[in-house]
Design an enzyme around this catalytic site. Structure first.
Site, PDB file in Angstrom:
ATOM      1  N   LYS A 222      18.029  -4.759  -0.204  1.00 56.26           N
ATOM      2  CA  LYS A 222      17.003  -4.660   0.847  1.00 56.26           C
ATOM      3  C   LYS A 222      16.270  -5.996   0.929  1.00 56.26           C
ATOM      4  O   LYS A 222      16.009  -6.611  -0.109  1.00 56.26           O
ATOM      5  CB  LYS A 222      16.014  -3.535   0.556  1.00 56.26           C
ATOM      6  CG  LYS A 222      14.861  -3.449   1.562  1.00 56.26           C
ATOM      7  CD  LYS A 222      14.079  -2.156   1.473  1.00 56.26           C
ATOM      8  CE  LYS A 222      13.027  -2.120   0.400  1.00 56.26           C
ATOM      9  NZ  LYS A 222      12.011  -3.179   0.483  1.00 56.26           N
TER      10      LYS A 222
ATOM     11  N   ASP B 221      10.736  -4.307  -5.275  1.00 58.46           N
ATOM     12  CA  ASP B 221      10.031  -5.394  -5.963  1.00 58.46           C
ATOM     13  C   ASP B 221       8.573  -4.996  -6.214  1.00 58.46           C
ATOM     14  O   ASP B 221       7.811  -5.756  -6.820  1.00 58.46           O
ATOM     15  CB  ASP B 221      10.155  -6.730  -5.217  1.00 58.46           C
ATOM     16  CG  ASP B 221       9.560  -6.699  -3.821  1.00 58.46           C
ATOM     17  OD1 ASP B 221       9.127  -5.614  -3.367  1.00 58.46           O
ATOM     18  OD2 ASP B 221       9.526  -7.766  -3.170  1.00 58.46           O
TER      19      ASP B 221
ATOM     20  N   ASP C 189      15.938  -4.491  -4.247  1.00 52.38           N
ATOM     21  CA  ASP C 189      15.188  -5.428  -3.404  1.00 52.38           C
ATOM     22  C   ASP C 189      15.540  -6.874  -3.717  1.00 52.38           C
ATOM     23  O   ASP C 189      15.671  -7.247  -4.887  1.00 52.38           O
ATOM     24  CB  ASP C 189      13.677  -5.259  -3.670  1.00 52.38           C
ATOM     25  CG  ASP C 189      12.982  -4.485  -2.566  1.00 52.38           C
ATOM     26  OD1 ASP C 189      13.598  -4.230  -1.518  1.00 52.38           O
ATOM     27  OD2 ASP C 189      11.799  -4.125  -2.771  1.00 52.38           O
TER      28      ASP C 189
ATOM     29  N   GLU D  44       7.241   0.162   7.143  1.00 52.33           N
ATOM     30  CA  GLU D  44       6.075   0.332   6.251  1.00 52.33           C
ATOM     31  C   GLU D  44       4.775   0.012   6.987  1.00 52.33           C
ATOM     32  O   GLU D  44       4.682  -1.006   7.701  1.00 52.33           O
ATOM     33  CB  GLU D  44       6.217  -0.589   5.022  1.00 52.33           C
ATOM     34  CG  GLU D  44       5.010  -0.487   4.083  1.00 52.33           C
ATOM     35  CD  GLU D  44       5.203  -1.115   2.721  1.00 52.33           C
ATOM     36  OE1 GLU D  44       6.309  -1.605   2.427  1.00 52.33           O
ATOM     37  OE2 GLU D  44       4.223  -1.109   1.939  1.00 52.33           O
TER      38      GLU D  44
HETATM   39  O1  KIV Z   1       9.127  -2.552  -3.261  1.00 54.97           O
HETATM   40  C1  KIV Z   1       9.053  -1.373  -2.846  1.00 54.97           C
HETATM   41  O2  KIV Z   1       8.825  -0.417  -3.591  1.00 54.97           O
HETATM   42  C2  KIV Z   1       9.290  -1.150  -1.432  1.00 54.97           C
HETATM   43  C3  KIV Z   1       8.916   0.193  -0.875  1.00 54.97           C
HETATM   44  C4  KIV Z   1       7.468   0.362  -0.884  1.00 54.97           C
HETATM   45  C5  KIV Z   1       9.524   0.405   0.456  1.00 54.97           C
HETATM   46  O3  KIV Z   1       9.716  -2.033  -0.749  1.00 54.97           O
END
Ligand code: KIV
Length: 275
Positions: free
Chosen positions: A113, A44, A83, A182
């Site tokens: 995710k 995201d 995401d 993270e």
């Molecule tokens: O949204 C994203 O790109 C992420 C990564 C930074 C792990 O969640």
């Protein structure tokens, strides 16, 4: 060969590092996939790097499905993780399941995710029980930026570190096949990695994690609004692009482009009849 959640588990067992990059469209997914990556994350972060928002909070399910489906069409071998955007899973287990299902059916994800630890374990459990692999994401979770009071490294005090270890164990027990760490101190990420059976994927968490993920615009010098300390620039593609754009502008203005080789011809006898 197509990467799957089994590839992730086997890599952890064999001590082989896992590789992950973000992508948000077909062409980039194809390039990254052809380079041999294990996994592509449709993060995201597209809110920041593709849509120009200052954070990820405004990203919608429709955004994720639209970009996710394009990536899925370009990725032949990489495991595609999409995401779950802000408020698509926090509201209830029912919403989480429904929206994870949409990312699989309409976005053609191989996994989803979501951000959070113990508090989102009921959602992780329900999604996994529906046959959808879940990658968890703990530490500096950008959807909680307002609660954190900014982009701050997480887990630095004893209590915060113990809470993160507890969260990591909880998401593993809930059925996550991997967890993104993270913005976590390296030594804490090392402890979490050692304690878990599932692989840890680090971003700003040092090199002891089982794998690494970066936003592709960051590692190619394509995004300059801000650059976190953990980013390594592997190429200055932004610089190369700017030089090419300037070259195009110059040549159009001077008349050097398009030249003979870029023209189509037609018979002069037809042309004569046009005057
Ligand atoms: O949204 C994203 O790109 C992420 C990564 C930074 C792990 O969640």
């Amino acid at each position: 060969m197509k990467n799957t959640v089994t590839t992730f588990q086997q890599a952890k067992e064999k001590g082989e590092k896992l590789t992950m990059l973000t992508a948000y469209d077909y062409s980039m997914a194809k390039l990254i996939d052809e380079a041999g990556i294990n996994s592509i994350l449709v993060g995201d972060s597209l809110g920041n790097v593709m849509l120009g928002y200052e954070d990820t909070l405004s990203v919608t399910m429709e955004d994720m499905i639209h970009h996710g489906a394009a990536v899925a069409r370009g990725a032949k071998n990489a495991l595609v993780i999409i995401d779950m955007p802000f408020m698509s899973y926090q509201t209830s287990t029912y919403d989480a399941l429904l929206n994870a299902g949409r990312l699989m059916k309409e976005g053609r994800a191989n996994a989803v995710k979501l951000e959070g630890g113990t508090e989102v374990c009921p959602q992780i459990k329900a999604i996994v029980e529906a046959g959808i692999p879940v990658c968890a994401h703990i530490g500096l979770t950008p959807q909680s930026i307002n609660a954190f009071g900014g982009f701050k490294v997480q887990g630095k005090t004893e209590d915060a570190a113990k809470k993160l270890i507890g969260d990591a164990k909880a998401v593993e027990e809930a059925g996550a096949f991997a967890v993104v760490l993270e913005g976590v101190p390296k030594k804490l990420a090392d402890i979490i990695t050692e304690k878990l059976v599932i692989p840890t994927i680090g971003i700003g968490a040092g090199n002891g994690c089982d794998g690494q993920v970066l936003v592709y615009q960051d590692m190619l010098g394509l995004f300059s609004d801000f650059t976190p300390k953990f980013v390594k620039r592997f190429a200055d593609i932004g610089g190369i692009m700017k030089a090419a754009f300037a070259g195009y502008i110059d040549e159009v203005r001077s008349g050097a482009f398009p030249s003979k080789e870029h023209e189509y011809s037609m018979d002069d006898s037809v042309i004569e009849k046009l005057y």
